[in-house]
Design a protein around this motif. Structure first.
Motif, mmCIF file in Angstrom:
data_model
loop_
_atom_site.group_PDB
_atom_site.id
_atom_site.type_symbol
_atom_site.label_atom_id
_atom_site.label_comp_id
_atom_site.label_asym_id
_atom_site.label_seq_id
_atom_site.Cartn_x
_atom_site.Cartn_y
_atom_site.Cartn_z
ATOM 1 N N LEU A 199 0.828 -1.203 0.000
ATOM 2 C CA LEU A 199 0.000 0.000 0.000
ATOM 3 C C LEU A 199 0.866 1.258 0.000
ATOM 4 O O LEU A 199 0.534 2.259 -0.656
ATOM 5 C CB LEU A 199 -0.929 0.003 1.217
ATOM 6 N N ARG A 200 1.992 1.203 0.724
ATOM 7 C CA ARG A 200 2.907 2.353 0.718
ATOM 8 C C ARG A 200 3.492 2.567 -0.670
ATOM 9 O O ARG A 200 3.608 3.699 -1.140
ATOM 10 C CB ARG A 200 4.025 2.141 1.734
ATOM 11 N N GLN A 201 3.890 1.479 -1.324
ATOM 12 C CA GLN A 201 4.455 1.582 -2.666
ATOM 13 C C GLN A 201 3.424 2.176 -3.654
ATOM 14 O O GLN A 201 3.761 3.005 -4.499
ATOM 15 C CB GLN A 201 4.913 0.215 -3.161
ATOM 16 N N GLN A 202 2.163 1.736 -3.509
ATOM 17 C CA GLN A 202 1.117 2.230 -4.395
ATOM 18 C C GLN A 202 0.851 3.712 -4.141
ATOM 19 O O GLN A 202 0.616 4.483 -5.083
ATOM 20 C CB GLN A 202 -0.172 1.431 -4.174
ATOM 21 N N THR A 203 0.911 4.109 -2.859
ATOM 22 C CA THR A 203 0.722 5.519 -2.515
ATOM 23 C C THR A 203 1.801 6.398 -3.141
ATOM 24 O O THR A 203 1.510 7.481 -3.671
ATOM 25 C CB THR A 203 0.735 5.695 -0.984
ATOM 26 N N VAL A 204 3.041 5.924 -3.079
ATOM 27 C CA VAL A 204 4.152 6.666 -3.674
ATOM 28 C C VAL A 204 3.954 6.791 -5.192
ATOM 29 O O VAL A 204 4.168 7.868 -5.770
ATOM 30 C CB VAL A 204 5.499 5.970 -3.372
ATOM 31 N N LYS A 205 3.527 5.702 -5.836
ATOM 32 C CA LYS A 205 3.301 5.733 -7.282
ATOM 33 C C LYS A 205 2.198 6.726 -7.640
ATOM 34 O O LYS A 205 2.298 7.468 -8.618
ATOM 35 C CB LYS A 205 2.930 4.342 -7.787
ATOM 36 N N ASP A 206 1.124 6.730 -6.824
ATOM 37 C CA ASP A 206 0.000 7.635 -7.092
ATOM 38 C C ASP A 206 0.440 9.090 -6.927
ATOM 39 O O ASP A 206 0.015 9.966 -7.697
ATOM 40 C CB ASP A 206 -1.155 7.333 -6.135
ATOM 41 N N GLN A 207 1.277 9.345 -5.920
ATOM 42 C CA GLN A 207 1.749 10.716 -5.703
ATOM 43 C C GLN A 207 2.669 11.181 -6.811
ATOM 44 O O GLN A 207 2.634 12.336 -7.215
ATOM 45 C CB GLN A 207 2.471 10.795 -4.354
ATOM 46 N N GLN A 208 3.500 10.256 -7.309
ATOM 47 C CA GLN A 208 4.409 10.596 -8.395
ATOM 48 C C GLN A 208 3.658 10.786 -9.716
ATOM 49 O O GLN A 208 4.072 11.571 -10.573
ATOM 50 C CB GLN A 208 5.477 9.513 -8.550
ATOM 51 N N GLY A 209 2.558 10.011 -9.860
ATOM 52 C CA GLY A 209 1.770 10.117 -11.085
ATOM 53 C C GLY A 209 0.927 11.387 -11.116
ATOM 54 O O GLY A 209 0.532 11.844 -12.179
#
Length: 209
Positions: A199-209
């Protein structure tokens, strides 16, 4: 409820320490895990007390010892508060905090180190969920080993328990029941760490996107 509150506070606090860069220092992961565990255990202590009361309740035919006879979660909180006051909701916190501090420090520090080690070993892709799973499995063993000594019999406080077990049975006495403790804690740790990290990895991806 107890696990949700405790892990929410604990993992959230640890992530905050990561964002501040505390975990990058030598021993920072261990310290952050311990502090996060202490905070989570303290805040969730009333929920743990209520859980224990409700689990101990049973029908009169097989009841052993004192029965609290709460009508539910809300009634248990109100009854304890009316009888013992606000402080009464934190009864037993002095035993819960050291246990969770040690377990949390072992879990989070081991998970972080194990994940880095697995990534550098290049057994699997660094971004693969298998990297997280392997690290979580290693972390599960560390949690079981570190928390087993705290799951013994009841004594007159934490220090009394540690002293009497050591005097009567030596260091091996702290690890009686290691098998069941491992079967309880290891899967919980594996799943918690796996989903938390994904979930942390997905959050980082969403923020970068």
């Amino acid at each position: 409820m107890y696990q949700g509150v405790m892990n929410g506070v604990r993992l959230g606090s640890y992530s905050y320490c990561e964002s501040l860069g505390v975990t990058s220092f030598h021993g920072g992961s261990l310290l952050s895990g311990a502090v996060a565990g202490a905070l989570g255990a303290f805040i969730a202590s009333p929920a743990y007390l209520v859980k224990t009361h409700l689990q101990a309740q049973t029908v009169e035919a097989i009841a052993v010892g004192h029965q609290h006879n709460h009508l539910g979660v809300s009634d248990a909180f109100v009854t304890i508060y009316r009888r013992d006051g606000l402080i009464g909701l934190w009864r037993g916190v002095n035993g819960a905090v050291p246990r969770v501090m040690v377990g949390s420090a072992a879990q989070l520090a081991t998970f972080t180190s194990a994940k880095e080690w697995v990534s550098h070993s290049q057994w699997v892709s660094p971004n693969s969920w298998l990297t997280t799973l392997i690290a979580a499995m290693i972390s599960g063993v560390a949690v079981a080993v570190s928390m087993t000594p705290f799951d013994g019999r009841l004594y007159h406080g934490f220090s009394d328990c540690m002293l009497k077990v050591c005097q009567a049975e030596g260091l091996r006495g702290f690890y009686k029941g290691m098998g069941p403790v491992f079967l309880r804690l290891a899967p919980h740790t594996m799943l918690s760490m796996l989903f938390w990290d994904l979930l942390r990895q997905q959050t980082v991806k969403d923020q970068q996107g």
